[in-house]
Design a protein around this motif. Structure first.
Motif, PDB file in Angstrom:
ATOM      1  N   VAL A   1      41.410  46.380  41.530  1.00 38.38           N
ATOM      2  CA  VAL A   1      41.321  47.264  42.694  1.00 38.38           C
ATOM      3  C   VAL A   1      40.958  46.480  43.951  1.00 38.38           C
ATOM      4  CG1 VAL A   1      40.739  49.265  41.290  1.00 38.38           C
ATOM      5  CG2 VAL A   1      38.899  47.908  42.275  1.00 38.38           C
ATOM      6  N   ASP A   2      40.254  45.365  43.798  1.00 38.07           N
ATOM      7  CA  ASP A   2      39.913  44.548  44.960  1.00 38.07           C
ATOM      8  C   ASP A   2      41.163  43.962  45.605  1.00 38.07           C
ATOM      9  OD1 ASP A   2      37.974  43.522  46.705  1.00 38.07           O
ATOM     10  OD2 ASP A   2      38.022  41.580  45.689  1.00 38.07           O
TER      11      ASP A   2
ATOM     12  N   ALA B   1      36.964  47.508  48.451  1.00 35.90           N
ATOM     13  CA  ALA B   1      36.823  48.139  47.141  1.00 35.90           C
ATOM     14  C   ALA B   1      35.404  47.957  46.617  1.00 35.90           C
ATOM     15  CB  ALA B   1      37.824  47.541  46.160  1.00 35.90           C
ATOM     16  N   ILE B   2      34.874  49.011  45.990  1.00 35.35           N
ATOM     17  CA  ILE B   2      33.538  48.933  45.396  1.00 35.35           C
ATOM     18  C   ILE B   2      33.532  49.356  43.936  1.00 35.35           C
ATOM     19  CG2 ILE B   2      32.343  49.247  47.586  1.00 35.35           C
ATOM     20  CD1 ILE B   2      31.906  52.193  46.745  1.00 35.35           C
ATOM     21  N   GLY B   3      34.653  49.849  43.421  1.00 38.09           N
ATOM     22  CA  GLY B   3      34.690  50.277  42.034  1.00 38.09           C
ATOM     23  C   GLY B   3      35.967  51.024  41.721  1.00 38.09           C
ATOM     24  N   VAL B   4      35.965  51.717  40.587  1.00 45.84           N
ATOM     25  CA  VAL B   4      37.124  52.457  40.105  1.00 45.84           C
ATOM     26  C   VAL B   4      36.739  53.932  39.964  1.00 45.84           C
ATOM     27  CG1 VAL B   4      38.816  52.713  38.248  1.00 45.84           C
ATOM     28  CG2 VAL B   4      37.930  50.438  38.840  1.00 45.84           C
TER      29      VAL B   4
ATOM     30  N   VAL C   1      38.826  52.376  30.974  1.00 50.44           N
ATOM     31  CA  VAL C   1      38.796  51.587  32.215  1.00 50.44           C
ATOM     32  C   VAL C   1      40.208  51.055  32.471  1.00 50.44           C
ATOM     33  CG1 VAL C   1      37.648  49.746  33.489  1.00 50.44           C
ATOM     34  CG2 VAL C   1      36.435  50.903  31.637  1.00 50.44           C
TER      35      VAL C   1
ATOM     36  N   THR D   1      40.569  47.267  36.432  1.00 45.87           N
ATOM     37  CA  THR D   1      39.357  46.477  36.570  1.00 45.87           C
ATOM     38  C   THR D   1      38.976  46.378  38.040  1.00 45.87           C
ATOM     39  OG1 THR D   1      40.502  44.362  36.851  1.00 45.87           O
ATOM     40  CG2 THR D   1      40.062  45.092  34.584  1.00 45.87           C
ATOM     41  N   CYS D   2      37.733  46.002  38.292  1.00 40.18           N
ATOM     42  CA  CYS D   2      37.299  45.829  39.678  1.00 40.18           C
ATOM     43  C   CYS D   2      38.093  44.731  40.376  1.00 40.18           C
ATOM     44  CB  CYS D   2      35.798  45.531  39.716  1.00 40.18           C
ATOM     45  SG  CYS D   2      34.778  46.988  39.378  1.00 40.18           S
ATOM     46  N   ASN D   3      38.462  43.684  39.652  1.00 37.34           N
ATOM     47  CA  ASN D   3      39.274  42.621  40.248  1.00 37.34           C
ATOM     48  C   ASN D   3      40.638  43.151  40.676  1.00 37.34           C
ATOM     49  OD1 ASN D   3      37.351  40.601  40.036  1.00 37.34           O
ATOM     50  ND2 ASN D   3      38.039  39.936  38.013  1.00 37.34           N
TER      51      ASN D   3
END
Length: 384
Positions: A45-46, A52-55, A38, A41-43
């Motif tokens: 990419v946000d 953003a909804i994910g990686v 991973v 992180t989602c934070n």
């Protein structure tokens, strides 16, 4: 650092990771970042994109055997297509046996465009701008004091009268180790009012050009024909067939497009790994291929005096600084694996990778065909 790692592809994944970490001198933290499943992180990419909804992950590999300008490089590559990393590594091994690939890159000059419309007399406006150009360049340099302090900044301003009676102003700036789009976009927006005061009219679009034809990278290789043989052809036959295949790309835009796609397989994979704007690189490369009115190959090969001689030239606007890179742990890690010192060095390696990728493709096409090795890797993937 040594990039010649015999049998590297036969090692289990964990062993390959350890060999790369040891060869590149990675710290334990960097090693953990490299093997992490991973990387963002989602934070993170946000903050990077909207909605953003994910990686979304892609395979992260390394091409070995590269020697460019007498220095070894481990080349990080991000791609989903089987055979790209293997092909680049194989071609790199051939070139290193005869001294490696030589490459150069121009200074990091980027062009910004200001479109001036609603002019009563574009020719008169252009003349006034040419007279004021030295003063406007100095004004532009005051707008970017930190870049100027690093040796960069605005270099020249020119004007072209367009057939529709409007004016196109080009501002050329040295962006140093940055890719430069944001810096140039900011600069042309801030200098536009000064341009309008000189020319009159109205400022329309103000934006960087992705045809970075003042920022070219070049790579060359000279290979003895006896290094090119395969199971069915002598080295001389293979060199001749590669040269003929290269010639075909100069006569057929259909072939040139696929020829250049193969070059970009390597360049894009390295660009994605190092956090570059690979879409801008693609746009600039293909525009450069068509600069003389017909779409031409970005790399060519010629056979004479018992050697195969290859060369490539294309615009490469790349950077080693900026938020696009620093916000991506994997991009930072890729630059660490390369061990490069700046954007121009990255461009030389990228051009060398493109030339090697082209050699691998032409050798396969002119020999056993592209599908034997390519589909073997596909079958391995399906069987896993």
């Amino acid at each position: 650092m040594k990039s010649r790692l015999p049998g590297f592809y036969r090692l289990p994944l964990r062993d390959r990771q350890r060999v790369v970490a040891d060869t590149a001198g990675l710290t334990e933290d960097e090693h953990r970042d490299m093997v992490s499943e991973v990387p963002l992180t989602c934070n993170q990419v946000d903050r990077m994109i909207e909605n953003a909804i994910g990686v979304f992950s892609l395979p992260f590999g390394v091409a070995v055997n590269f020697s460019v300008n007498g220095r070894d490089y481990l080349v990080p590559m991000v791609t989903e297509e089987p055979s790209i990393v293997a092909a680049a590594s194989h071609a790199a091994r051939i070139t290193r046996e005869c001294g490696g690939i030589d490459a150069t890159a121009d200074p990091s000059l980027m062009t910004g465009q200001i479109h001036v419309i609603d002019l009563p007399d574009a020719e008169t406006a252009a003349g006034r701008l040419r007279e004021a150009a030295p003063r406007l360049v100095e004004t532009a340099r005051t707008l970017q004091p930190r870049m100027v302090a690093r040796g960069g900044g605005a270099r020249e301003i020119t004007a072209t009268v367009l057939p529709d009676g409007n004016l196109l102003v080009h501002l050329v700036s040295d962006v140093g180790d940055a890719m430069g789009a944001n810096a140039v976009n900011t600069l042309v927006e801030e200098i536009a009012p000064h341009i309008i005061r000189v020319t009159g009219g109205t400022a329309n679009i103000r934006i960087v050009s992705n045809l970075a034809d003042r920022r070219l990278a070049r790579a060359t290789a000279t290979i003895p024909e006896d290094l090119l043989h395969d199971r069915e052809h002598t080295g001389s036959e293979m060199a001749r067939r590669i040269a003929r295949a290269s010639d075909l790309a100069t006569h057929s835009p259909h072939r040139a497009t696929t020829h250049n796609k193969g070059i970009m397989n390597g360049i894009d994979s390295l660009a994605v790994a190092t956090g570059q704007d690979w879409r801008a690189i693609e746009a600039g490369a293909h525009a450069y291929a068509a600069r003389n009115g017909t779409y031409q190959p970005l790399a060519t090969w010629h056979h004479h005096d018992g050697h195969l001689h290859g060369s490539t030239e294309l615009p490469l606007a790349v950077g080693t600084v900026g938020a696009r890179i620093t916000d991506s742990p994997r991009a930072c890690l890729s630059l660490r694996l390369l061990g490069i010192t700046g954007a121009r060095e990255l461009a030389t390696v990228m051009a060398a990778v493109g030339l090697a990728q082209n050699l691998a493709a032409l050798r396969a096409l002119a020999g056993e065909g592209i599908q034997r090795g390519h589909m073997a890797l596909h079958r391995r993937t399906e069987a896993a």
